[in-house]
Scaffold this motif. Structure first.
Motif, PDB file in Angstrom:
ATOM      1  N   GLY A  26     -13.014 -48.117  98.133  1.00  0.00           N
ATOM      2  CA  GLY A  26     -12.810 -47.634  99.492  1.00  0.00           C
ATOM      3  C   GLY A  26     -12.280 -46.212  99.534  1.00  0.00           C
ATOM      4  N   GLY A  27     -11.814 -45.686  98.387  1.00  0.00           N
ATOM      5  CA  GLY A  27     -11.359 -44.299  98.334  1.00  0.00           C
ATOM      6  C   GLY A  27     -12.528 -43.357  98.579  1.00  0.00           C
ATOM      7  N   THR A  28     -12.230 -42.149  99.016  1.00  0.00           N
ATOM      8  CA  THR A  28     -13.303 -41.229  99.389  1.00  0.00           C
ATOM      9  C   THR A  28     -13.486 -40.052  98.440  1.00  0.00           C
ATOM     10  OG1 THR A  28     -11.818 -40.003 100.842  1.00  0.00           O
ATOM     11  CG2 THR A  28     -13.107 -41.803 101.832  1.00  0.00           C
ATOM     12  N   ALA A  29     -12.543 -39.822  97.528  1.00  0.00           N
ATOM     13  CA  ALA A  29     -12.661 -38.695  96.596  1.00  0.00           C
ATOM     14  C   ALA A  29     -12.092 -39.106  95.244  1.00  0.00           C
ATOM     15  CB  ALA A  29     -11.931 -37.474  97.133  1.00  0.00           C
ATOM     16  N   VAL A  30     -12.852 -38.824  94.193  1.00  0.00           N
ATOM     17  CA  VAL A  30     -12.445 -39.206  92.843  1.00  0.00           C
ATOM     18  C   VAL A  30     -12.728 -38.050  91.893  1.00  0.00           C
ATOM     19  CG1 VAL A  30     -14.645 -40.297  92.243  1.00  0.00           C
ATOM     20  CG2 VAL A  30     -12.552 -41.083  91.134  1.00  0.00           C
ATOM     21  N   ARG A  31     -11.968 -38.000  90.798  1.00  0.00           N
ATOM     22  CA  ARG A  31     -12.145 -36.951  89.793  1.00  0.00           C
ATOM     23  C   ARG A  31     -12.521 -37.598  88.461  1.00  0.00           C
ATOM     24  NH1 ARG A  31      -9.909 -31.569  88.484  1.00  0.00           N
ATOM     25  NH2 ARG A  31      -9.712 -31.437  86.226  1.00  0.00           N
ATOM     26  N   LEU A  32     -13.613 -37.104  87.880  1.00  0.00           N
ATOM     27  CA  LEU A  32     -14.045 -37.545  86.562  1.00  0.00           C
ATOM     28  C   LEU A  32     -13.636 -36.503  85.529  1.00  0.00           C
ATOM     29  CD1 LEU A  32     -17.706 -38.745  87.262  1.00  0.00           C
ATOM     30  CD2 LEU A  32     -15.665 -40.164  86.982  1.00  0.00           C
ATOM     31  N   GLU A  33     -12.997 -36.945  84.473  1.00  0.00           N
ATOM     32  CA  GLU A  33     -12.693 -36.065  83.350  1.00  0.00           C
ATOM     33  C   GLU A  33     -13.886 -36.064  82.407  1.00  0.00           C
ATOM     34  OE1 GLU A  33     -10.138 -34.080  83.344  1.00  0.00           O
ATOM     35  OE2 GLU A  33      -9.305 -34.994  85.149  1.00  0.00           O
ATOM     36  N   ALA A  34     -13.871 -35.191  81.424  1.00  0.00           N
ATOM     37  CA  ALA A  34     -15.031 -35.013  80.546  1.00  0.00           C
ATOM     38  C   ALA A  34     -15.483 -36.304  79.861  1.00  0.00           C
ATOM     39  CB  ALA A  34     -14.729 -33.932  79.513  1.00  0.00           C
ATOM     40  N   GLY A  35     -14.584 -37.179  79.486  1.00  0.00           N
ATOM     41  CA  GLY A  35     -14.968 -38.386  78.781  1.00  0.00           C
ATOM     42  C   GLY A  35     -15.203 -39.598  79.656  1.00  0.00           C
ATOM     43  N   ASP A  36     -15.037 -39.466  80.974  1.00  0.00           N
ATOM     44  CA  ASP A  36     -15.205 -40.602  81.884  1.00  0.00           C
ATOM     45  C   ASP A  36     -16.677 -40.952  82.066  1.00  0.00           C
ATOM     46  OD1 ASP A  36     -12.461 -40.744  82.268  1.00  0.00           O
ATOM     47  OD2 ASP A  36     -12.504 -39.654  84.174  1.00  0.00           O
ATOM     48  N   LYS A  57     -13.170 -26.805  79.413  1.00  0.00           N
ATOM     49  CA  LYS A  57     -13.405 -25.611  78.606  1.00  0.00           C
ATOM     50  C   LYS A  57     -14.867 -25.207  78.735  1.00  0.00           C
ATOM     51  CE  LYS A  57     -13.915 -28.421  74.460  1.00  0.00           C
ATOM     52  NZ  LYS A  57     -13.399 -28.717  73.150  1.00  0.00           N
ATOM     53  N   PHE A  58     -15.165 -23.986  78.348  1.00  0.00           N
ATOM     54  CA  PHE A  58     -16.507 -23.437  78.539  1.00  0.00           C
ATOM     55  C   PHE A  58     -17.584 -24.255  77.830  1.00  0.00           C
ATOM     56  CE2 PHE A  58     -19.941 -20.529  77.192  1.00  0.00           C
ATOM     57  CZ  PHE A  58     -20.435 -20.220  78.446  1.00  0.00           C
ATOM     58  N   ARG A  59     -17.314 -24.735  76.654  1.00  0.00           N
ATOM     59  CA  ARG A  59     -18.343 -25.432  75.878  1.00  0.00           C
ATOM     60  C   ARG A  59     -18.500 -26.903  76.249  1.00  0.00           C
ATOM     61  NH1 ARG A  59     -16.315 -23.840  70.092  1.00  0.00           N
ATOM     62  NH2 ARG A  59     -14.554 -24.809  71.085  1.00  0.00           N
ATOM     63  N   GLU A  60     -17.831 -27.350  77.265  1.00  0.00           N
ATOM     64  CA  GLU A  60     -17.899 -28.751  77.679  1.00  0.00           C
ATOM     65  C   GLU A  60     -19.095 -28.943  78.607  1.00  0.00           C
ATOM     66  OE1 GLU A  60     -17.845 -32.267  77.836  1.00  0.00           O
ATOM     67  OE2 GLU A  60     -15.988 -31.645  76.863  1.00  0.00           O
ATOM     68  N   GLY A  61     -20.047 -29.784  78.219  1.00  0.00           N
ATOM     69  CA  GLY A  61     -21.250 -29.952  79.021  1.00  0.00           C
ATOM     70  C   GLY A  61     -21.500 -31.352  79.536  1.00  0.00           C
ATOM     71  N   ARG A  62     -20.607 -32.295  79.258  1.00  0.00           N
ATOM     72  CA  ARG A  62     -20.849 -33.676  79.681  1.00  0.00           C
ATOM     73  C   ARG A  62     -20.894 -33.814  81.200  1.00  0.00           C
ATOM     74  NH1 ARG A  62     -16.482 -36.584  75.858  1.00  0.00           N
ATOM     75  NH2 ARG A  62     -15.457 -34.581  76.197  1.00  0.00           N
ATOM     76  N   VAL A  84     -13.210 -24.512  84.058  1.00  0.00           N
ATOM     77  CA  VAL A  84     -13.622 -23.279  83.394  1.00  0.00           C
ATOM     78  C   VAL A  84     -15.121 -23.100  83.622  1.00  0.00           C
ATOM     79  CG1 VAL A  84     -13.665 -22.008  81.217  1.00  0.00           C
ATOM     80  CG2 VAL A  84     -11.804 -23.620  81.678  1.00  0.00           C
ATOM     81  N   LEU A  85     -15.442 -22.354  84.663  1.00  0.00           N
ATOM     82  CA  LEU A  85     -16.834 -22.168  85.089  1.00  0.00           C
ATOM     83  C   LEU A  85     -17.072 -20.702  85.417  1.00  0.00           C
ATOM     84  CD1 LEU A  85     -16.617 -25.215  87.404  1.00  0.00           C
ATOM     85  CD2 LEU A  85     -18.140 -25.105  85.430  1.00  0.00           C
ATOM     86  N   TYR A  86     -18.301 -20.256  85.158  1.00  0.00           N
ATOM     87  CA  TYR A  86     -18.661 -18.859  85.393  1.00  0.00           C
ATOM     88  C   TYR A  86     -19.936 -18.784  86.219  1.00  0.00           C
ATOM     89  CZ  TYR A  86     -15.226 -18.372  81.741  1.00  0.00           C
ATOM     90  OH  TYR A  86     -14.072 -18.463  81.016  1.00  0.00           O
ATOM     91  N   VAL A  87     -20.151 -17.640  86.838  1.00  0.00           N
ATOM     92  CA  VAL A  87     -21.280 -17.466  87.742  1.00  0.00           C
ATOM     93  C   VAL A  87     -22.613 -17.711  87.038  1.00  0.00           C
ATOM     94  CG1 VAL A  87     -21.550 -14.958  87.469  1.00  0.00           C
ATOM     95  CG2 VAL A  87     -22.139 -16.049  89.639  1.00  0.00           C
ATOM     96  N   ASP A  88     -22.709 -17.391  85.745  1.00  0.00           N
ATOM     97  CA  ASP A  88     -23.987 -17.594  85.061  1.00  0.00           C
ATOM     98  C   ASP A  88     -24.317 -19.068  84.837  1.00  0.00           C
ATOM     99  OD1 ASP A  88     -21.956 -17.805  83.183  1.00  0.00           O
ATOM    100  OD2 ASP A  88     -23.117 -16.908  81.569  1.00  0.00           O
ATOM    101  N   GLN A  89     -23.398 -19.976  85.134  1.00  0.00           N
ATOM    102  CA  GLN A  89     -23.664 -21.408  85.028  1.00  0.00           C
ATOM    103  C   GLN A  89     -24.170 -22.000  86.348  1.00  0.00           C
ATOM    104  OE1 GLN A  89     -19.526 -21.836  83.293  1.00  0.00           O
ATOM    105  NE2 GLN A  89     -20.522 -23.672  82.479  1.00  0.00           N
TER     106      GLN A  89
END
Length: 142
Positions: A26-36, A57-62, A84-89
């Motif tokens: 029933g919650g409306t907002a959730v946060r996933l970490e890289a390993g979730d 981190k920059f190299r994290e792509g999951r 950690v995100l940049y415009v080129d992504q």
């Protein structure tokens, strides 16, 4: 953190995102970490309005895979990349299904718009609705 850069026209859902481990149905907002595992949210997609996906981190792509899983499962709410995100992504993020970014450092909206418009054609299908260039060529030759 900088300001949220959104590609959606609907009002921003500002409820705090709770970690996946603390999410209650029933919650409306959730946060996933890289390993979730994003698939754990599939039964709850109807109630959710925003899912934040962490890029620690920059190299994290999951997070790209998590966004695509959620879009393919039918989630139409906001998927926000956080960290950690940049415009080129940006182009890769939008192709995976993200429609908002909350980077650690600010993104100039004018630069973001030019970046997203730079390559009008794509080479493969993704979570977005863009047709690959090969499919467009086949249509024009038919």
């Amino acid at each position: 953190m900088a300001e949220v850069y959104r590609l959606r026209a609907d009002p921003e859902h500002t409820a705090p995102a709770v970690p996946l481990a603390d999410y209650q149905p029933g919650g409306t907002a959730v946060r996933l970490e890289a390993g979730d595992d994003a698939r754990l949210l599939v039964p709850h997609l109807g109630a959710l309005r925003r899912i934040d996906i962490a890029f620690p981190k920059f190299r994290e792509g999951r997070g790209y895979s998590s966004a695509r899983i959620l879009r393919e499962a039918g989630f139409t709410g906001e998927i926000r990349a956080v960290g950690v995100l940049y415009v080129d992504q940006l182009m890769f993020l939008t192709r995976a299904g993200f429609d908002a970014v909350l980077p650690e450092t600010p993104i100039d909206p004018a630069v973001a718009e030019r970046t997203l418009a730079r390559f009008p054609n794509v080479y493969m299908k993704a979570a977005d609705s863009l047709q690959p260039i090969w499919a467009l060529r086949q249509q024009s030759n038919a």
